[in-house]
Write a protein that holds these residues in place. Sequence first.
Motif, PDB file in Angstrom:
ATOM      1  N   GLN A 135     -13.795 -14.382  12.432  1.00 19.46           N
ATOM      2  CA  GLN A 135     -12.961 -14.314  13.632  1.00 19.46           C
ATOM      3  C   GLN A 135     -13.744 -14.760  14.856  1.00 19.46           C
ATOM      4  O   GLN A 135     -13.203 -15.427  15.748  1.00 19.46           O
ATOM      5  CB  GLN A 135     -12.434 -12.895  13.839  1.00 19.46           C
ATOM      6  N   CYS A 195       1.355  -3.498   8.980  1.00 27.83           N
ATOM      7  CA  CYS A 195       0.679  -2.402   8.268  1.00 27.83           C
ATOM      8  C   CYS A 195      -0.832  -2.470   8.448  1.00 27.83           C
ATOM      9  O   CYS A 195      -1.369  -3.521   8.773  1.00 27.83           O
ATOM     10  CB  CYS A 195       1.009  -2.461   6.778  1.00 27.83           C
ATOM     11  N   GLU A 196      -1.475  -1.323   8.197  1.00 27.49           N
ATOM     12  CA  GLU A 196      -2.929  -1.147   8.374  1.00 27.49           C
ATOM     13  C   GLU A 196      -3.243  -0.903   9.855  1.00 27.49           C
ATOM     14  O   GLU A 196      -3.064  -1.784  10.702  1.00 27.49           O
ATOM     15  CB  GLU A 196      -3.742  -2.355   7.872  1.00 27.49           C
ATOM     16  N   LEU A 243      -0.059 -10.575  -6.412  1.00 28.33           N
ATOM     17  CA  LEU A 243       0.471 -10.243  -5.088  1.00 28.33           C
ATOM     18  C   LEU A 243       0.111 -11.343  -4.094  1.00 28.33           C
ATOM     19  O   LEU A 243       0.917 -11.721  -3.238  1.00 28.33           O
ATOM     20  CB  LEU A 243      -0.081  -8.909  -4.597  1.00 28.33           C
ATOM     21  N   VAL A 278     -15.577 -10.175  10.623  1.00 30.16           N
ATOM     22  CA  VAL A 278     -15.845 -10.184  12.065  1.00 30.16           C
ATOM     23  C   VAL A 278     -16.428 -11.551  12.455  1.00 30.16           C
ATOM     24  O   VAL A 278     -16.030 -12.143  13.458  1.00 30.16           O
ATOM     25  CB  VAL A 278     -16.805  -9.038  12.460  1.00 30.16           C
ATOM     26  N   ARG A 308     -15.083  -5.028  16.973  1.00 20.72           N
ATOM     27  CA  ARG A 308     -14.565  -5.058  15.604  1.00 20.72           C
ATOM     28  C   ARG A 308     -15.583  -4.498  14.622  1.00 20.72           C
ATOM     29  O   ARG A 308     -15.234  -3.814  13.664  1.00 20.72           O
ATOM     30  CB  ARG A 308     -14.176  -6.485  15.213  1.00 20.72           C
ATOM     31  N   PHE A 309     -16.858  -4.807  14.852  1.00 24.79           N
ATOM     32  CA  PHE A 309     -17.921  -4.290  13.987  1.00 24.79           C
ATOM     33  C   PHE A 309     -17.903  -2.764  14.000  1.00 24.79           C
ATOM     34  O   PHE A 309     -17.956  -2.118  12.959  1.00 24.79           O
ATOM     35  CB  PHE A 309     -19.283  -4.798  14.484  1.00 24.79           C
ATOM     36  N   ARG A 324      -4.356 -11.005   9.012  1.00 22.74           N
ATOM     37  CA  ARG A 324      -5.366  -9.944   9.002  1.00 22.74           C
ATOM     38  C   ARG A 324      -5.080  -8.942   7.890  1.00 22.74           C
ATOM     39  O   ARG A 324      -5.992  -8.437   7.238  1.00 22.74           O
ATOM     40  CB  ARG A 324      -5.402  -9.230  10.354  1.00 22.74           C
ATOM     41  N   PHE A 325      -3.811  -8.641   7.687  1.00 21.28           N
ATOM     42  CA  PHE A 325      -3.433  -7.709   6.614  1.00 21.28           C
ATOM     43  C   PHE A 325      -3.915  -8.229   5.259  1.00 21.28           C
ATOM     44  O   PHE A 325      -4.517  -7.496   4.472  1.00 21.28           O
ATOM     45  CB  PHE A 325      -1.915  -7.526   6.593  1.00 21.28           C
ATOM     46  N   TRP A 326      -3.654  -9.496   4.993  1.00 20.65           N
ATOM     47  CA  TRP A 326      -4.022 -10.049   3.679  1.00 20.65           C
ATOM     48  C   TRP A 326      -5.533 -10.230   3.539  1.00 20.65           C
ATOM     49  O   TRP A 326      -6.065 -10.091   2.441  1.00 20.65           O
ATOM     50  CB  TRP A 326      -3.241 -11.326   3.391  1.00 20.65           C
ATOM     51  N   ASP A 371      -7.649  -8.170   4.825  1.00 20.95           N
ATOM     52  CA  ASP A 371      -8.043  -6.789   4.532  1.00 20.95           C
ATOM     53  C   ASP A 371      -7.753  -6.460   3.068  1.00 20.95           C
ATOM     54  O   ASP A 371      -8.561  -5.827   2.389  1.00 20.95           O
ATOM     55  CB  ASP A 371      -7.288  -5.833   5.468  1.00 20.95           C
ATOM     56  N   PHE A 372      -6.607  -6.940   2.565  1.00 17.04           N
ATOM     57  CA  PHE A 372      -6.246  -6.728   1.162  1.00 17.04           C
ATOM     58  C   PHE A 372      -7.285  -7.357   0.235  1.00 17.04           C
ATOM     59  O   PHE A 372      -7.743  -6.728  -0.718  1.00 17.04           O
ATOM     60  CB  PHE A 372      -4.860  -7.339   0.899  1.00 17.04           C
ATOM     61  N   CYS A 402     -22.324  -9.474  12.787  1.00 16.82           N
ATOM     62  CA  CYS A 402     -22.432  -8.973  11.417  1.00 16.82           C
ATOM     63  C   CYS A 402     -21.050  -8.644  10.866  1.00 16.82           C
ATOM     64  O   CYS A 402     -20.118  -8.411  11.625  1.00 16.82           O
ATOM     65  CB  CYS A 402     -23.300  -7.722  11.368  1.00 16.82           C
ATOM     66  N   GLU A 403     -20.954  -8.598   9.540  1.00 13.86           N
ATOM     67  CA  GLU A 403     -19.696  -8.376   8.813  1.00 13.86           C
ATOM     68  C   GLU A 403     -18.914  -9.686   8.736  1.00 13.86           C
ATOM     69  O   GLU A 403     -18.516 -10.248   9.758  1.00 13.86           O
ATOM     70  CB  GLU A 403     -18.813  -7.314   9.470  1.00 13.86           C
ATOM     71  N   ASP A 424     -10.374  -7.927   0.906  1.00 20.59           N
ATOM     72  CA  ASP A 424     -11.591  -7.122   1.000  1.00 20.59           C
ATOM     73  C   ASP A 424     -11.492  -5.824   0.220  1.00 20.59           C
ATOM     74  O   ASP A 424     -12.473  -5.384  -0.364  1.00 20.59           O
ATOM     75  CB  ASP A 424     -11.903  -6.818   2.477  1.00 20.59           C
ATOM     76  N   LYS A 425     -10.318  -5.219   0.218  1.00 13.55           N
ATOM     77  CA  LYS A 425     -10.157  -3.942  -0.477  1.00 13.55           C
ATOM     78  C   LYS A 425     -10.124  -4.122  -1.991  1.00 13.55           C
ATOM     79  O   LYS A 425     -10.476  -3.215  -2.739  1.00 13.55           O
ATOM     80  CB  LYS A 425      -8.852  -3.249  -0.066  1.00 13.55           C
ATOM     81  N   GLN A 478      -0.189 -10.615   9.960  1.00 15.60           N
ATOM     82  CA  GLN A 478      -0.018 -10.843   8.510  1.00 15.60           C
ATOM     83  C   GLN A 478      -1.309 -11.375   7.907  1.00 15.60           C
ATOM     84  O   GLN A 478      -1.743 -10.952   6.846  1.00 15.60           O
ATOM     85  CB  GLN A 478       1.132 -11.817   8.245  1.00 15.60           C
ATOM     86  N   VAL A 503      -5.188  -3.390  11.994  1.00 14.79           N
ATOM     87  CA  VAL A 503      -4.404  -4.620  12.158  1.00 14.79           C
ATOM     88  C   VAL A 503      -3.322  -4.369  13.209  1.00 14.79           C
ATOM     89  O   VAL A 503      -3.081  -5.191  14.093  1.00 14.79           O
ATOM     90  CB  VAL A 503      -3.768  -5.062  10.816  1.00 14.79           C
ATOM     91  N   HIS A 529       0.808  -1.224   0.000  1.00 12.12           N
ATOM     92  CA  HIS A 529       0.000   0.000   0.000  1.00 12.12           C
ATOM     93  C   HIS A 529       0.836   1.266   0.000  1.00 12.12           C
ATOM     94  O   HIS A 529       0.337   2.328  -0.342  1.00 12.12           O
ATOM     95  CB  HIS A 529      -0.937   0.027   1.223  1.00 12.12           C
TER      96      HIS A 529
END
Lengths: 225, 219
Positions: free
Chosen positions: B72, A66-67, B134, B69, A96-97, B96-98, B100-101, B65-66, B103-104, B94, A70, A52
């Motif tokens: 986890q 990162c993030e 990636l 979430v 978290r929600f 969680r980062f991926w 998130d990636f 929800c989500e 999701d983005k 790591q 996180v 990023h």
Amino acid sequence: MAEEEVKVFRSWSSAFGLRVIWALKLKGVEFDTVYEDLSNKSPLLLQYNPVHKKVPVLLHNGKPICESLVILEYVDETWKQFPLLPQDPHERAKARFWAKFGDDKVLQSIVFGILFKEGKEQEEEIPRAMEILQHLEEELKGKKFFGGEKIGLVDLALGWLAYYLGIIEEVIGLKLIGQEKFPLLLQWIQEFSTAPIIQENWPPRDKLIAKFAASREAVLARGLK
Amino acid sequence: MANEVILLDFWPSPFGMRVRIALAEKGVKYEYRDEDLRNKSPLLLQMNPIHKKIPVLIHNGRPVCESLVAVQYVDEAWNDKSPLLPSDPYQRAQARFWADFVDKKIYDIGKKTWATKGEELEAAKKEFIDALKLLEVELGNKPYFGGETIGYVDVVLIPFYCWFYAYETCGNFSIEPECPVLIAWAKRCMQKESISESLPDQQKVYEFVLMMRKNLGIE
């Protein structure tokens, strides 16, 4: 105990970076700060966040995380004092929600829907923003902080609101929240922004106003092309 | 002790699939309820009043929800078997980062491969393949993102595999030549019952996408 190296790469103005330093300071963790000029990113930053290329980055014993959300969970799991998340799985899920709600909805609406817009587009976003903030108002019922009696993950995730909302209101010349509809949110803003640690780490107000005004101008100018 | 688990879901949703897989990995018995998103059930509106979206996991009457979430939550509430997140905090970060990636990048860009045309489509295809590449680097030569066993990132990403056929057919491109390692990983995942039973048939997903395109007035 082995010597630990903790470094935070952040910018002077980024609310996301603030989350990380708040968490570390609340837990009493010593760390160094590396300030990044986002218009001229350091080779180190690009090495630590190649995907990023953004701040904040936490470097712990040479390993980057990162993030910001996180990073918050990593910090909470690594340094157990002053826990940011509760123990119960359902309570953790709720936290978290709300952290995600803050980034997906609150931030999106107020910054991208209102600060970076003008005229009719901005006008139309305001009732949506009010609805979104109303959810936060309801979530605060019976609580001092989103985390309950103490500051928690959600407070850190939403913390930018406690300072940056006022700045955004000044830049756009509009008051978005008032005592009548948002008494709890205003109370939280007061409690959070003046809490120990939080209070001492806000970026300078006038510098932020100037920066946000300039960003707004730049975005609006791009849109008119 | 009563352990009532209900999943409010919609069969083609990759987000819903994540939760199905997580529950299956943990061996949790649950009631699956498919929602008609044009006519949402009172239970859905009650359990997710803010977003009114699926998936919603309801455990002993309490909603989660989500999708990230919820995954986890499943990992933490049923922590006696098949851990999805590793125990080491850095490895967890790591993962969680991926997640998130994914999701983005994957859903929104993937959508562009069937919902756009011309220049926008070409840009989306490139961005999509770049994102998958990636992920291939992150996978490396591990059998799964979780290492020797299925982990959090595997659960978060694999649902999109049943959408690849729709992306490729609508967008007129092919993923496997560009990302052979990722496709090999996906096929490996599909050998697992918890995954193959949780994903719909890719042809059905494609037909669903065609219907959505029609409703959106595309082509």
